[in-house]
Each structure stands twice: as C-alpha cells, then as structure tokens.
Design a protein around this motif. Sequence first.
Motif, PDB file in Angstrom:
ATOM      1  N   ARG A  98       0.830  -1.210   0.000  1.00 36.98           N
ATOM      2  CA  ARG A  98       0.000   0.000   0.000  1.00 36.98           C
ATOM      3  C   ARG A  98       0.860   1.252   0.000  1.00 36.98           C
ATOM      4  NH1 ARG A  98      -5.167  -0.460  -0.162  1.00 36.98           N
ATOM      5  NH2 ARG A  98      -6.221  -2.352   0.526  1.00 36.98           N
ATOM      6  N   GLU A  99       1.992   1.209   0.668  1.00 38.36           N
ATOM      7  CA  GLU A  99       2.896   2.351   0.640  1.00 38.36           C
ATOM      8  C   GLU A  99       3.469   2.520  -0.761  1.00 38.36           C
ATOM      9  OE1 GLU A  99       5.534   2.707   3.950  1.00 38.36           O
ATOM     10  OE2 GLU A  99       6.986   3.873   2.796  1.00 38.36           O
ATOM     11  N   ALA A 100       3.761   1.411  -1.437  1.00 40.62           N
ATOM     12  CA  ALA A 100       4.245   1.474  -2.816  1.00 40.62           C
ATOM     13  C   ALA A 100       3.188   2.110  -3.717  1.00 40.62           C
ATOM     14  CB  ALA A 100       4.588   0.075  -3.316  1.00 40.62           C
ATOM     15  N   LEU A 101       1.912   1.755  -3.487  1.00 41.72           N
ATOM     16  CA  LEU A 101       0.824   2.333  -4.274  1.00 41.72           C
ATOM     17  C   LEU A 101       0.722   3.839  -4.032  1.00 41.72           C
ATOM     18  CD1 LEU A 101      -1.613   2.002  -6.141  1.00 41.72           C
ATOM     19  CD2 LEU A 101      -2.990   1.402  -4.137  1.00 41.72           C
ATOM     20  N   ALA A 102       0.858   4.251  -2.767  1.00 44.07           N
ATOM     21  CA  ALA A 102       0.799   5.683  -2.445  1.00 44.07           C
ATOM     22  C   ALA A 102       1.964   6.432  -3.086  1.00 44.07           C
ATOM     23  CB  ALA A 102       0.801   5.874  -0.932  1.00 44.07           C
ATOM     24  N   LEU A 103       3.146   5.824  -3.082  1.00 42.13           N
ATOM     25  CA  LEU A 103       4.313   6.451  -3.709  1.00 42.13           C
ATOM     26  C   LEU A 103       4.103   6.606  -5.212  1.00 42.13           C
ATOM     27  CD1 LEU A 103       7.202   4.597  -1.845  1.00 42.13           C
ATOM     28  CD2 LEU A 103       6.597   7.001  -1.610  1.00 42.13           C
ATOM     29  N   LEU A 104       3.538   5.591  -5.840  1.00 41.47           N
ATOM     30  CA  LEU A 104       3.277   5.651  -7.279  1.00 41.47           C
ATOM     31  C   LEU A 104       2.271   6.753  -7.603  1.00 41.47           C
ATOM     32  CD1 LEU A 104       3.051   1.823  -8.094  1.00 41.47           C
ATOM     33  CD2 LEU A 104       4.757   3.414  -9.008  1.00 41.47           C
ATOM     34  N   ARG A 105       1.225   6.864  -6.803  1.00 46.20           N
ATOM     35  CA  ARG A 105       0.206   7.900  -7.042  1.00 46.20           C
ATOM     36  C   ARG A 105       0.801   9.299  -6.888  1.00 46.20           C
ATOM     37  NH1 ARG A 105      -4.641   5.025  -3.589  1.00 46.20           N
ATOM     38  NH2 ARG A 105      -5.519   3.760  -5.287  1.00 46.20           N
TER      39      ARG A 105
END
Length: 218
Positions: free
Chosen positions: A29-36
Amino acid sequence: MLDKIKRLLGVKDIPEEVTPLYRGARSEREALALLREARRRDEQRRRRSMQDLEVFASQEEELLEEGKGEVSESRRLMLARRIKEIRTKVEELNARIENIYNKRIAIFNEHIGSLETVLELTTEELPDKKTMEEMAIRARELLENLEKSKELAQGIAQTSEPPQPDEEEKGILREMERRADLEIEKAEIEKLEPEKPAPEKKAPERKVEEKPEIEFED
C-alpha cells in the motif's frame, strides 16, 4: 519489497522508472501511495511545461515581427540568436514531455492499476495521514535523485555562442527577411489597385407643382 512486488504482479522485470519507488516502500500500500504521488507530480510538471511552450511560442512570434522591421544588422542578429535559444528550449521541453513525463506517467498508470487490483483482495488498512505525507516527501526525493542521475549520465554539453551567425541563425534571419518582403509586396499591391470611384449621388427629383385651374364665373 522489489522481489515481493514482482511476485505479486507476476513479472520478471520492473521498469527503472518505478524501481526506486518500490525499493523505498515498506509495504504494497505504501508502494501504491508512492506511485500515485509520483504520477501526480509528473502530471503537474507536464502541465507546467505545456504552459511554458505556449509562452515561448508567443515570444518567438513577437521577436520575428520585431526582426522583420529592424534595420540594424547587429540588432537583427541579436534577435535571431534569441529566437534560436527559444527554439532550443522548445525542443528540450518537447523531448522532456514525450520521453520523460508521458513515458513515466504511462508506466505509473500501469503499475497503479495492477497494484490496485492486487490490493483489492487484501484487507490491509490504508496508511494514516502522517504516513501518507511522509511517503509523498519520499516519492519526491526518489524521483529527484533519479532525474539527477539521468542528467549526469547524459552530460548536457554547454557550448559558447559563436561570434558569427551559424546556419540556424542564418535561417532565422532569412525568415525575418521573408516576412519583411511579404509586408512590402502587400503594400505595393494595395498601391497598384485602382481606387473605386465613389458612386454618384443623384440629385433629388423636384416635383412640379400643378397650378390650380381658375374657374371663371359666367
């Protein structure tokens, strides 16, 4: 985390544009937030670059218009060099938009979509606001470091301005001359065109008043 992401997405390789983000993340989920955050940042930069292109186009047009009526050769050459600088910046901006922002945004979209699909199957809670802010800062730092590395690898060469106009500057000077010639030709054509005579005004017709017949009494 990088190996875990590969297994989750079912891929062997991860593009270099997103590798630093996955390595800097502590969870999916942190990876997803970083991508966004990275996508939002690049979309903002792309919008700014497109606005700059509009400004440069307006500046170039103004300089060309100024150059066509300029008599001084030194002044015309100065304007031509300024236009050359603008066109170089336009080329650099277009290349950056196409080869960096558009490319990265497409990759971000692909990985965001894949991660969203995978995470829909999990019940892991979303990060809190403070964590999201920290991840946004980390995303900016990771992308800045990546861009600096690319610029160093490419080695942007700086060249000194030549004392004499180069081929591009000569072309710009000819463009100014063509604009000036077109203005002269247009003015000459307008002079040669015969003036249309003004339509004759007809005098208003005067009505002849009929004298009343005089009746004589018997």
